[in-house]
Write an enzyme that holds these catalytic residues in place. Structure first.
Site, PDB file in Angstrom:
ATOM      1  N   ARG A 148     -25.641  -5.664   5.146  1.00 59.70           N
ATOM      2  CA  ARG A 148     -25.108  -6.957   4.725  1.00 59.70           C
ATOM      3  C   ARG A 148     -25.405  -8.055   5.746  1.00 59.70           C
ATOM      4  O   ARG A 148     -25.254  -9.237   5.448  1.00 59.70           O
ATOM      5  CB  ARG A 148     -23.588  -6.828   4.533  1.00 59.70           C
ATOM      6  N   GLU A 204     -19.501  -8.686   8.465  1.00 59.49           N
ATOM      7  CA  GLU A 204     -20.596  -8.129   9.248  1.00 59.49           C
ATOM      8  C   GLU A 204     -21.572  -9.196   9.737  1.00 59.49           C
ATOM      9  O   GLU A 204     -22.116  -9.098  10.841  1.00 59.49           O
ATOM     10  CB  GLU A 204     -21.349  -7.082   8.416  1.00 59.49           C
ATOM     11  N   LYS A 219       0.840  -1.196   0.000  1.00 61.51           N
ATOM     12  CA  LYS A 219       0.000   0.000   0.000  1.00 61.51           C
ATOM     13  C   LYS A 219       0.877   1.249   0.000  1.00 61.51           C
ATOM     14  O   LYS A 219       1.895   1.316   0.689  1.00 61.51           O
ATOM     15  CB  LYS A 219      -0.895   0.013   1.240  1.00 61.51           C
TER      16      LYS A 219
END
Length: 641
Positions: free
Chosen positions: A399, A371, A285
């Protein structure tokens, strides 16, 4: 404005078709210029930075090797797609990212044919790419489905559900696992790249296919042993046993920043008859930008920043952010009650749970992008006597709705839901807006649903939720800063289902739920100036409703207006149902509901979004006067005075 970088080669490339005309030896220069353009663009607009910088070479290689857009490229989440947008005809608009009328910060079908599938929630890419691949296979048309999925997104079960079903696609499906955080594999180098190139080559796959066909003719025990030997040998040298078990041919790990390694492997994968194939690339990253490499979390999502120093623009000092108010309030509850625990799904800092985690590291749980698991995990904790706070963005809690219904509500378990980013969210647009949680929670038996009008109310509601053991309870609050009220030293336990009168009047009643209260009070001032005595009530609870207060307001005022930061079917709908059930409408009651419009609103500044939605003081006044048959032109001028 910062000086634009010099990009002579990138200036000649506006589409992948033009990119594919370049000789391979120029791709390194192109990638370097693409990285500088990405840094410059995000520096001027803000947005996601580190993730995009990590896939510059990968983006270049994919568009160079594969026949996009005929090969359908799906980016998981899509927040890393800025380099992709630059290479696919949108460079001239790249400095409008996340602004009103500008480019989305995620992939978006309406923007470009190179965005075949919109995404902003994680772990959907393999399912979507599989759909493209199978559709082309059934139609007999060329084209693959290519999914680029980050390692973090692999923590969600949906990715594995798709992989378990992927064999139907054959070689039409390519999954590229972008490993930039979890370190699934050890550091890669020349040997790993060489092995990946060999095992993905047509010659190797051809010999392997011949041997596999021969092995199938052996007695069953010998065939099984041969298959295991092949998997074991490649697993020992390359890893990927899990993916092999799910039916994928695994290639990798490969250095995702080394184009000399990446291009040949992707070409082999493109030409392979074996499939589906998973290519494991390892990236970093923030690659190529020092500040982002040094602090990946800090530069994941950024404000506008100085490209030379990396210093991000600081917002002017103001009230604390709601997420931090919640985090600090939860710490105080945790100090009082050792059974309180906090759960988040890969958003510790975004929800304020990171603050609780520092104070109580053994009582805070980040379950990753999962989730569904987060909700049922909280249900299990609650069933065993703990007091869990499940802190999830409104848009992500969608979700896990089945788990909310089946595992929490039906069993009446006291899970506390802290619903962050409720309402409109500005630059993140429709995919992240918290537009529906009041609707989908207030319909459930056993649920208590609260909405904080300001940061002080959020402290009171956190305390109320902590003490509520008789069933599930939710508190919702928006993104951004509070309104500037003083925070209470000692929180109050609110009476469940009871609102409050903030301003008393006689003619007009404004029934507010959530942080539209400030706009309701502004509207009341304008209405008073026009001779319309106005009551403003903060109902606090969408469920259970304060029926006594609502009944009184509806029967003692000439006009009543409800307002909320939620779609149709929420607070206003429940007030209408109450009025209908009790025959109040039959008596000529003038009741209007104000809520989010029945559209998905694009990104913009929050105040502009709410004005467009008709949920500001100006529109409250217009609604009241229109109901009373007043002149709406006069209203607008008065409201803005």
């Amino acid at each position: 404005m910062a000086e634009l970088p010099e990009t002579p080669l990138l200036d000649t490339v506006n589409t992948p078709e033009e990119l594919r005309k370049l000789p391979p030896e120029q791709l390194r220069q192109l990638a370097d210029e693409l990285r500088q353009e990405t840094i410059s663009a995000v520096g001027s607009t803000g947005g996601h930075l580190g993730s995009g910088l990590g896939v510059v070479e990968l983006t270049t290689a994919i568009h160079y090797v594969f026949d996009t857009p005929r090969d359908r490229l799906v980016w998981d989440v899509g927040h890393q797609c800025y380099p992709h947008k630059i290479l696919t005809g949108r460079r001239d608009r790249i400095r409008t990212l996340r602004q009103g009328g500008g480019l989305s910060g995620f992939t978006k079908r309406s923007e470009s044919e190179y965005d075949p599938f919109g995404a902003a929630h994680s772990s959907t890419s393999i399912s979507a790419a599989l759909g493209f691949a199978v559709a082309n296979k059934l139609a007999g048309t060329p084209g693959r489905g290519i999914a680029v999925i980050g390692d973090g997104s692999m923590s969600a079960g949906m990715a594995y559900e798709a992989m378990n079903n992927a064999e139907q696609a054959g070689n039409r499906l390519v999954v590229i696992l972008n490993d930039n955080d979890m370190s699934i594999a050890p550091p890669v180098g020349g040997l790993s790249a060489y092995l990946s190139r060999i095992v993905s080559s047509r010659e190797f796959l051809g010999v392997r296919d011949i041997l596999r066909k021969f092995a199938r003719r052996l007695p069953r025990p010998f065939y099984a042993a041969a298959r295991k030997t092949d998997e074991f040998a490649r697993g020992m040298t390359m890893g990927g046993t899990l993916f092999e078990e799910l039916g994928f041919y695994y290639v990798g790990p490969i250095d995702g920043h080394n184009l000399d390694h990446l291009i040949p492997v992707l070409e082999n994968v493109r030409d392979a008859e074996e499939g589906p194939i998973l290519v494991h690339v390892v990236t970093k990253k923030g690659k190529g930008y020092g500040p982002a490499e040094a602090a990946a979390d800090k530069y994941h999502g950024v404000q506008k920043f100085d490209v030379i120093t990396g210093a991000q623009a600081k917002a002017p000092p103001g009230p604390p952010q709601y997420q931090n108010v919640f985090g600090d309030a939860l710490i105080k509850e945790g100090e009082r009650d050792p059974t309180i625990v906090a759960i988040t799904a890969a958003m510790p800092s975004g929800t304020g749970v990171d603050r609780f985690a520092k104070a109580f590291p053994d009582r805070a749980f980040d379950v990753g992008i999962a989730e569904q698991h987060a909700v049922t995990f909280a249900a299990g904790l609650a069933a065993q006597g703990m007091r869990p706070f499940c802190a999830i963005y409104s848009t992500f809690l969608q979700r896990a709705y089945d788990q909310v219904v089946h595992d929490v509500a039906i069993q009446n378990l006291p899970v506390r839901f802290a619903i962050d980013r409720a309402g409109l969210v500005g630059a993140d647009g429709a995919t992240h807006a918290g537009s529906f949680d009041v609707t989908y929670l207030a319909t459930l038996p056993n649920f208590v649903v609260m909405a904080a009008a300001d940061e002080a109310e959020l402290v009171h509601m956190t305390h109320t939720a902590a003490l509520h053991d008789s069933g599930p309870i939710a508190l919702r609050y928006p993104r951004g800063n509070g309104v500037g009220v003083d925070l209470p030293e000692v929180p109050q336990r609110l009476e469940i289902g009871k609102g409050r009168i903030v301003r008393e009047g006689k003619t007009v009643a404004i029934l507010s739920l959530g942080t539209r209260l400030e706009e309701a009070l502004k509207a009341a001032e304008v209405l008073e100036a026009k001779g319309l005595s106005t009551t403003v009530a903060d109902l606090r609870f969408a469920k259970p409703l304060d029926e006594a207060l609502i009944r009184r307001l509806l029967t003692t005022h000439e006009v009543a207006v409800t307002i909320e930061e939620n779609a149709v079917g929420g607070f206003g709908a429940h007030v209408l149902t109450l009025a209908s059930d009790e025959g109040l409408i039959d008596g000529g009651l003038k009741l209007r509901t104000m809520r989010l419009p029945d559209v998905f609103q694009d990104q913009d500044k929050p105040e502009k979004q709410y004005a467009e939605a008709g949920l500001d003081a100006d529109h409250i006044v217009q609604t009241v006067l229109k109901t009373l048959r007043h002149n709406s032109t006069e209203v607008t001028e008065g409201a803005r005075a």
